[in-house]
Write an enzyme that holds these catalytic residues in place. Structure first.
Site, PDB file in Angstrom:
ATOM      1  N   ASP A 191     145.308  34.814  25.334  1.00  0.00           N
ATOM      2  CA  ASP A 191     144.867  35.839  24.387  1.00  0.00           C
ATOM      3  C   ASP A 191     146.091  36.679  24.041  1.00  0.00           C
ATOM      4  OD1 ASP A 191     143.906  38.018  23.035  1.00  0.00           O
ATOM      5  OD2 ASP A 191     142.428  38.606  24.534  1.00  0.00           O
ATOM      6  N   TYR A 207     143.505  42.890  38.951  1.00  0.00           N
ATOM      7  CA  TYR A 207     143.664  41.442  38.967  1.00  0.00           C
ATOM      8  C   TYR A 207     143.699  40.909  37.542  1.00  0.00           C
ATOM      9  CZ  TYR A 207     143.217  40.672  43.973  1.00  0.00           C
ATOM     10  OH  TYR A 207     143.449  40.639  45.311  1.00  0.00           O
ATOM     11  N   LYS A 247     142.472  35.612  34.979  1.00  0.00           N
ATOM     12  CA  LYS A 247     141.351  34.812  35.448  1.00  0.00           C
ATOM     13  C   LYS A 247     140.261  34.628  34.402  1.00  0.00           C
ATOM     14  CE  LYS A 247     138.682  38.627  37.556  1.00  0.00           C
ATOM     15  NZ  LYS A 247     137.281  38.348  37.262  1.00  0.00           N
TER      16      LYS A 247
END
Length: 364
Positions: free
Chosen positions: A11, A227, A230
Protein backbone atom coordinates in the site's frame (compact mmCIF):
# COMPACT_ATOMS: atom_id res chain seq x y z
CA UNK A 1 14.42 -25.59 -15.12
CA UNK A 2 11.96 -24.53 -12.44
CA UNK A 3 9.50 -21.65 -12.57
CA UNK A 4 8.86 -19.26 -9.70
CA UNK A 5 5.75 -17.18 -9.24
CA UNK A 6 6.22 -14.24 -6.89
CA UNK A 7 3.43 -11.99 -5.69
CA UNK A 8 4.64 -8.88 -3.87
CA UNK A 9 2.16 -6.28 -2.63
CA UNK A 10 2.24 -2.91 -0.92
CA UNK A 11 0.00 0.00 0.00
CA UNK A 12 1.82 3.11 -1.22
CA UNK A 13 -1.02 5.60 -1.53
CA UNK A 14 -4.71 5.89 -2.26
CA UNK A 15 -7.31 8.33 -3.54
CA UNK A 16 -9.89 9.55 -1.00
CA UNK A 17 -8.55 7.81 2.08
CA UNK A 18 -7.92 4.06 2.11
CA UNK A 19 -10.14 3.34 -0.89
CA UNK A 20 -8.52 2.87 -4.28
CA UNK A 21 -5.01 2.97 -5.71
CA UNK A 22 -4.45 5.77 -8.21
CA UNK A 23 -3.96 4.39 -11.75
CA UNK A 24 -0.78 6.44 -12.25
CA UNK A 25 0.89 4.44 -9.48
CA UNK A 26 0.11 1.21 -11.30
CA UNK A 27 1.44 2.76 -14.52
CA UNK A 28 4.75 3.53 -12.81
CA UNK A 29 4.97 -0.02 -11.49
CA UNK A 30 4.30 -1.22 -15.03
CA UNK A 31 7.24 0.85 -16.33
CA UNK A 32 9.64 -0.77 -13.86
CA UNK A 33 8.39 -4.31 -14.42
CA UNK A 34 8.46 -3.85 -18.19
CA UNK A 35 12.11 -2.87 -17.86
CA UNK A 36 12.80 -5.97 -15.77
CA UNK A 37 11.10 -8.04 -18.46
CA UNK A 38 13.40 -6.60 -21.15
CA UNK A 39 16.53 -7.29 -19.09
CA UNK A 40 15.48 -10.86 -18.31
CA UNK A 41 15.03 -10.46 -14.57
CA UNK A 42 11.44 -11.63 -14.89
CA UNK A 43 9.69 -13.69 -17.57
CA UNK A 44 6.20 -12.22 -17.31
CA UNK A 45 4.01 -10.14 -15.01
CA UNK A 46 0.50 -8.93 -14.26
CA UNK A 47 -0.38 -5.95 -12.08
CA UNK A 48 -3.64 -5.62 -10.20
CA UNK A 49 -4.93 -3.83 -7.15
CA UNK A 50 -7.28 -4.68 -4.34
CA UNK A 51 -8.49 -1.51 -2.67
CA UNK A 52 -5.45 0.59 -1.79
CA UNK A 53 -2.93 -2.21 -2.36
CA UNK A 54 -0.92 -2.80 -5.54
CA UNK A 55 -0.22 -6.47 -6.24
CA UNK A 56 2.69 -7.36 -8.52
CA UNK A 57 2.34 -10.89 -9.93
CA UNK A 58 5.64 -11.96 -11.52
CA UNK A 59 7.06 -15.14 -13.02
CA UNK A 60 10.78 -15.83 -13.34
CA UNK A 61 13.46 -18.55 -13.22
CA UNK A 62 15.47 -17.25 -10.27
CA UNK A 63 13.88 -19.03 -7.29
CA UNK A 64 12.38 -17.67 -4.10
CA UNK A 65 13.78 -14.65 -2.23
CA UNK A 66 15.80 -13.61 -5.27
CA UNK A 67 17.45 -10.23 -4.74
CA UNK A 68 16.98 -9.00 -8.31
CA UNK A 69 13.27 -9.85 -8.37
CA UNK A 70 12.59 -8.39 -4.94
CA UNK A 71 14.55 -5.23 -5.73
CA UNK A 72 12.53 -4.85 -8.93
CA UNK A 73 9.33 -4.87 -6.89
CA UNK A 74 10.73 -2.52 -4.27
CA UNK A 75 12.03 -0.12 -6.94
CA UNK A 76 8.59 -0.15 -8.56
CA UNK A 77 6.96 0.78 -5.27
CA UNK A 78 9.53 3.50 -4.61
CA UNK A 79 9.05 4.99 -8.07
CA UNK A 80 5.26 4.93 -7.66
CA UNK A 81 5.56 6.44 -4.18
CA UNK A 82 7.26 9.49 -5.67
CA UNK A 83 4.13 10.14 -7.72
CA UNK A 84 1.87 9.36 -4.75
CA UNK A 85 3.59 12.09 -2.76
CA UNK A 86 3.34 14.54 -5.66
CA UNK A 87 -0.41 13.87 -5.80
CA UNK A 88 -0.61 14.07 -1.98
CA UNK A 89 -2.34 10.70 -1.92
CA UNK A 90 -3.38 9.31 1.41
CA UNK A 91 -0.81 7.01 3.02
CA UNK A 92 1.83 7.70 0.37
CA UNK A 93 4.63 5.16 0.82
CA UNK A 94 3.16 3.80 4.04
CA UNK A 95 4.23 0.19 3.43
CA UNK A 96 7.84 1.10 2.62
CA UNK A 97 9.32 0.92 6.09
CA UNK A 98 12.99 1.07 5.07
CA UNK A 99 14.84 3.48 2.80
CA UNK A 100 17.63 1.07 1.83
CA UNK A 101 16.91 -2.25 0.13
CA UNK A 102 18.47 -5.14 2.06
CA UNK A 103 18.34 -8.16 -0.25
CA UNK A 104 14.62 -9.02 -0.17
CA UNK A 105 11.40 -7.37 0.97
CA UNK A 106 10.96 -9.47 4.12
CA UNK A 107 10.56 -7.13 7.08
CA UNK A 108 10.61 -4.06 4.85
CA UNK A 109 6.83 -3.56 4.70
CA UNK A 110 5.61 -5.16 1.45
CA UNK A 111 4.06 -8.61 1.68
CA UNK A 112 5.45 -11.49 -0.35
CA UNK A 113 4.17 -14.93 -1.35
CA UNK A 114 6.24 -17.18 -3.63
CA UNK A 115 6.22 -20.72 -4.98
CA UNK A 116 9.01 -22.37 -7.00
CA UNK A 117 7.95 -25.45 -8.94
CA UNK A 118 8.66 -27.67 -11.89
CA UNK A 119 5.92 -27.06 -14.42
CA UNK A 120 3.46 -29.85 -15.14
CA UNK A 121 1.81 -30.56 -18.50
CA UNK A 122 -0.84 -28.08 -17.42
CA UNK A 123 -0.31 -25.71 -14.48
CA UNK A 124 -3.27 -23.69 -13.23
CA UNK A 125 -2.31 -21.14 -10.57
CA UNK A 126 -4.79 -19.02 -8.60
CA UNK A 127 -3.88 -15.73 -6.93
CA UNK A 128 -6.10 -14.26 -4.22
CA UNK A 129 -5.64 -10.64 -3.12
CA UNK A 130 -7.30 -9.11 -0.06
CA UNK A 131 -7.81 -5.66 1.37
CA UNK A 132 -8.86 -4.55 4.84
CA UNK A 133 -7.95 -7.79 6.58
CA UNK A 134 -4.98 -9.78 7.92
CA UNK A 135 -3.19 -12.96 6.75
CA UNK A 136 -5.25 -15.10 9.14
CA UNK A 137 -8.18 -14.43 6.82
CA UNK A 138 -6.84 -17.25 4.62
CA UNK A 139 -6.79 -19.81 7.46
CA UNK A 140 -10.37 -20.97 6.93
CA UNK A 141 -10.34 -21.05 3.11
CA UNK A 142 -7.00 -22.89 2.97
CA UNK A 143 -8.16 -25.39 5.58
CA UNK A 144 -11.30 -26.08 3.57
CA UNK A 145 -9.40 -26.36 0.27
CA UNK A 146 -6.74 -28.76 1.51
CA UNK A 147 -8.29 -30.57 4.49
CA UNK A 148 -12.10 -30.50 4.35
CA UNK A 149 -13.68 -33.35 2.32
CA UNK A 150 -17.03 -31.55 2.42
CA UNK A 151 -15.41 -28.81 0.34
CA UNK A 152 -12.85 -30.78 -1.66
CA UNK A 153 -14.28 -33.99 -3.05
CA UNK A 154 -10.84 -34.96 -4.35
CA UNK A 155 -9.65 -35.68 -0.80
CA UNK A 156 -12.05 -38.63 -0.87
CA UNK A 157 -12.21 -39.77 -4.49
CA UNK A 158 -8.87 -38.72 -6.05
CA UNK A 159 -5.96 -41.08 -5.21
CA UNK A 160 -3.50 -38.21 -5.81
CA UNK A 161 -5.10 -36.17 -3.00
CA UNK A 162 -6.16 -38.97 -0.69
CA UNK A 163 -3.03 -38.85 1.47
CA UNK A 164 -3.79 -35.26 2.43
CA UNK A 165 -1.59 -32.20 2.88
CA UNK A 166 0.79 -30.64 5.39
CA UNK A 167 0.30 -27.15 6.80
CA UNK A 168 3.14 -24.85 7.82
CA UNK A 169 1.77 -22.57 10.53
CA UNK A 170 3.45 -19.44 11.89
CA UNK A 171 3.08 -18.21 15.44
CA UNK A 172 3.60 -14.56 14.52
CA UNK A 173 3.84 -13.42 18.15
CA UNK A 174 6.51 -15.89 19.27
CA UNK A 175 8.28 -15.97 15.86
CA UNK A 176 8.02 -19.76 15.62
CA UNK A 177 6.54 -22.24 13.15
CA UNK A 178 5.22 -25.79 13.12
CA UNK A 179 4.24 -28.25 10.37
CA UNK A 180 1.10 -30.34 10.93
CA UNK A 181 -0.06 -33.21 8.73
CA UNK A 182 -3.68 -33.70 7.72
CA UNK A 183 -5.84 -35.65 8.13
CA UNK A 184 -3.71 -37.18 10.93
CA UNK A 185 -3.31 -33.96 12.93
CA UNK A 186 -6.42 -32.15 11.80
CA UNK A 187 -7.67 -31.37 15.30
CA UNK A 188 -4.26 -30.04 16.33
CA UNK A 189 -4.25 -27.82 13.24
CA UNK A 190 -7.70 -26.45 14.03
CA UNK A 191 -6.66 -25.79 17.63
CA UNK A 192 -4.11 -23.33 16.26
CA UNK A 193 -5.50 -21.74 13.12
CA UNK A 194 -8.84 -20.90 14.70
CA UNK A 195 -6.86 -18.13 16.46
CA UNK A 196 -6.46 -16.19 13.24
CA UNK A 197 -4.65 -13.22 14.76
CA UNK A 198 -1.73 -15.28 16.05
CA UNK A 199 -1.48 -18.61 14.21
CA UNK A 200 -1.46 -18.17 10.44
CA UNK A 201 -0.98 -20.63 7.60
CA UNK A 202 2.15 -19.71 5.66
CA UNK A 203 2.37 -22.65 3.26
CA UNK A 204 0.55 -25.85 2.32
CA UNK A 205 2.52 -28.82 0.92
CA UNK A 206 1.59 -32.20 -0.43
CA UNK A 207 3.12 -35.28 1.18
CA UNK A 208 5.91 -35.30 -1.43
CA UNK A 209 6.97 -31.83 -0.31
CA UNK A 210 5.63 -29.87 -3.28
CA UNK A 211 4.27 -26.48 -2.26
CA UNK A 212 0.56 -26.18 -2.99
CA UNK A 213 -0.12 -22.75 -1.49
CA UNK A 214 1.77 -19.77 -0.10
CA UNK A 215 0.52 -16.72 1.83
CA UNK A 216 2.05 -13.33 2.65
CA UNK A 217 2.32 -14.28 6.29
CA UNK A 218 5.35 -12.70 7.94
CA UNK A 219 6.49 -12.31 11.50
CA UNK A 220 5.32 -8.98 12.85
CA UNK A 221 7.81 -6.13 12.97
CA UNK A 222 7.64 -3.70 15.89
CA UNK A 223 8.24 -0.17 14.61
CA UNK A 224 7.46 2.93 16.64
CA UNK A 225 5.61 0.90 19.22
CA UNK A 226 3.26 -0.66 16.66
CA UNK A 227 3.32 -3.94 14.79
CA UNK A 228 3.60 -3.41 11.03
CA UNK A 229 3.61 -5.48 7.86
CA UNK A 230 0.77 -7.92 8.52
CA UNK A 231 -2.23 -6.52 6.67
CA UNK A 232 -3.97 -7.11 3.34
CA UNK A 233 -2.62 -10.54 2.40
CA UNK A 234 -2.29 -12.35 -0.90
CA UNK A 235 -2.22 -16.10 -1.48
CA UNK A 236 -0.97 -18.29 -4.33
CA UNK A 237 -2.76 -21.63 -4.79
CA UNK A 238 -1.85 -24.34 -7.31
CA UNK A 239 -4.76 -26.32 -8.76
CA UNK A 240 -5.54 -29.57 -10.62
CA UNK A 241 -3.47 -32.70 -11.29
CA UNK A 242 -2.37 -33.63 -7.78
CA UNK A 243 -3.84 -30.54 -6.16
CA UNK A 244 -7.50 -29.61 -5.53
CA UNK A 245 -9.48 -28.68 -8.64
CA UNK A 246 -9.97 -25.05 -9.58
CA UNK A 247 -13.59 -25.18 -8.42
CA UNK A 248 -12.58 -26.72 -5.10
CA UNK A 249 -10.07 -23.90 -4.60
CA UNK A 250 -12.76 -21.27 -5.21
CA UNK A 251 -15.63 -22.86 -3.28
CA UNK A 252 -14.63 -21.76 0.28
CA UNK A 253 -15.11 -18.12 -0.68
CA UNK A 254 -18.82 -18.78 -1.29
CA UNK A 255 -19.10 -18.37 2.50
CA UNK A 256 -18.41 -14.75 3.58
CA UNK A 257 -16.65 -15.71 6.81
CA UNK A 258 -15.81 -13.17 9.50
CA UNK A 259 -12.33 -11.68 9.42
CA UNK A 260 -10.38 -9.08 11.34
CA UNK A 261 -9.63 -5.70 9.80
CA UNK A 262 -12.16 -3.37 8.17
CA UNK A 263 -12.09 0.20 9.52
CA UNK A 264 -8.72 1.15 11.06
CA UNK A 265 -7.85 -2.55 11.21
CA UNK A 266 -9.91 -2.67 14.39
CA UNK A 267 -13.19 -4.37 13.47
CA UNK A 268 -14.61 -7.75 12.51
CA UNK A 269 -16.56 -8.10 9.28
CA UNK A 270 -17.45 -10.46 6.43
CA UNK A 271 -14.94 -11.21 3.68
CA UNK A 272 -16.73 -10.36 0.42
CA UNK A 273 -15.53 -12.04 -2.82
CA UNK A 274 -15.68 -9.51 -5.66
CA UNK A 275 -14.69 -9.07 -9.28
CA UNK A 276 -11.49 -7.16 -9.94
CA UNK A 277 -13.46 -4.02 -10.84
CA UNK A 278 -15.37 -4.13 -7.53
CA UNK A 279 -12.35 -4.40 -5.25
CA UNK A 280 -13.11 -0.94 -3.86
CA UNK A 281 -13.76 -1.09 -0.10
CA UNK A 282 -15.73 2.13 0.40
CA UNK A 283 -18.36 1.48 3.06
CA UNK A 284 -16.73 2.13 6.47
CA UNK A 285 -13.54 1.37 4.53
CA UNK A 286 -14.94 -2.03 3.71
CA UNK A 287 -16.34 -4.54 4.11
CA UNK A 288 -13.12 -6.58 3.65
CA UNK A 289 -12.65 -7.72 0.05
CA UNK A 290 -11.01 -10.61 -1.75
CA UNK A 291 -10.49 -10.91 -5.50
CA UNK A 292 -9.36 -14.04 -7.30
CA UNK A 293 -7.39 -14.35 -10.53
CA UNK A 294 -6.88 -17.65 -12.35
CA UNK A 295 -3.85 -18.18 -14.60
CA UNK A 296 -2.22 -20.93 -16.58
CA UNK A 297 1.58 -20.94 -16.24
CA UNK A 298 3.26 -21.99 -19.48
CA UNK A 299 7.06 -21.83 -19.85
CA UNK A 300 7.11 -19.21 -17.08
CA UNK A 301 4.53 -17.09 -18.91
CA UNK A 302 1.14 -16.10 -17.53
CA UNK A 303 -1.90 -17.07 -19.57
CA UNK A 304 -5.01 -15.20 -18.42
CA UNK A 305 -6.27 -14.13 -15.99
CA UNK A 306 -9.79 -15.34 -15.40
CA UNK A 307 -11.63 -13.04 -12.96
CA UNK A 308 -12.78 -15.84 -10.65
CA UNK A 309 -15.41 -14.00 -8.63
CA UNK A 310 -16.92 -12.19 -11.63
CA UNK A 311 -19.60 -14.85 -11.56
CA UNK A 312 -23.31 -14.54 -10.67
CA UNK A 313 -22.91 -17.70 -8.59
CA UNK A 314 -21.28 -15.41 -5.98
CA UNK A 315 -24.15 -12.91 -5.97
CA UNK A 316 -25.79 -14.67 -3.02
CA UNK A 317 -22.48 -14.63 -1.13
CA UNK A 318 -22.20 -10.89 -1.66
CA UNK A 319 -25.81 -10.43 -0.52
CA UNK A 320 -25.09 -12.41 2.64
CA UNK A 321 -21.94 -10.35 3.22
CA UNK A 322 -23.99 -7.16 3.02
CA UNK A 323 -26.54 -8.56 5.46
CA UNK A 324 -23.79 -9.49 7.91
CA UNK A 325 -22.20 -6.06 7.42
CA UNK A 326 -25.51 -4.35 8.24
CA UNK A 327 -25.94 -6.44 11.38
CA UNK A 328 -22.42 -6.11 12.74
CA UNK A 329 -22.19 -2.37 11.98
CA UNK A 330 -25.12 -1.70 14.30
CA UNK A 331 -22.88 -2.65 17.22
CA UNK A 332 -20.85 0.53 16.61
CA UNK A 333 -17.90 0.72 19.03
CA UNK A 334 -19.00 -2.38 20.96
CA UNK A 335 -17.61 -5.88 20.65
CA UNK A 336 -17.90 -8.15 18.71
CA UNK A 337 -17.75 -5.55 15.91
CA UNK A 338 -14.80 -3.74 17.46
CA UNK A 339 -11.96 -6.09 18.31
CA UNK A 340 -11.39 -7.14 21.94
CA UNK A 341 -9.01 -4.98 23.93
CA UNK A 342 -6.06 -7.39 23.69
CA UNK A 343 -6.23 -7.18 19.89
CA UNK A 344 -6.41 -3.38 20.04
CA UNK A 345 -3.08 -3.14 21.86
CA UNK A 346 -1.25 -2.09 18.72
CA UNK A 347 -3.95 0.22 17.38
CA UNK A 348 -4.48 3.87 18.29
CA UNK A 349 -6.83 2.99 21.17
CA UNK A 350 -4.09 2.84 23.87
CA UNK A 351 -3.43 6.52 23.27
CA UNK A 352 -7.02 7.25 24.23
CA UNK A 353 -6.97 4.99 27.29
CA UNK A 354 -3.63 6.40 28.47
CA UNK A 355 -5.17 9.81 29.07
CA UNK A 356 -7.74 8.27 31.42
CA UNK A 357 -5.31 6.22 33.51
CA UNK A 358 -4.55 9.01 36.07
CA UNK A 359 -8.25 9.40 36.78
CA UNK A 360 -8.80 5.81 37.88
CA UNK A 361 -9.13 5.24 41.65
CA UNK A 362 -8.90 2.07 43.72
CA UNK A 363 -12.21 0.37 44.46
CA UNK A 364 -12.71 0.23 48.22
Amino acid sequence: MKTTISVIKADIGSVSGHCVTHPELMERCDEVLDGALETGIIEDYYITRCGDDIDLIMTHRKGELNEEVHKTAYDAFLYATERARELKLYGAGQDLLEDTFSGNVKGMGPGCAEIEFKERKSDPVLVYCCDKTEPGAFNLPLYKIFADPFNTAGLVIDPKLHEGFSFEVYDVMEHKKVILDCPEEMYDLLALIGSTGRYMIKRVLNKKGDVAASVTTDVLKLIGGKYKGKDDPVAIVRAQSGFPANGECVEPFAFPHMVTGWMRGSHNGPLMPVAEADARPIRFDGPPRVLGLGFQVSDAKLVGPVDLFDDPAFDETRRQANQVANYIRRHGPFEPHRLPSEDMEYSSLPGVIEKLVPRFEDIK
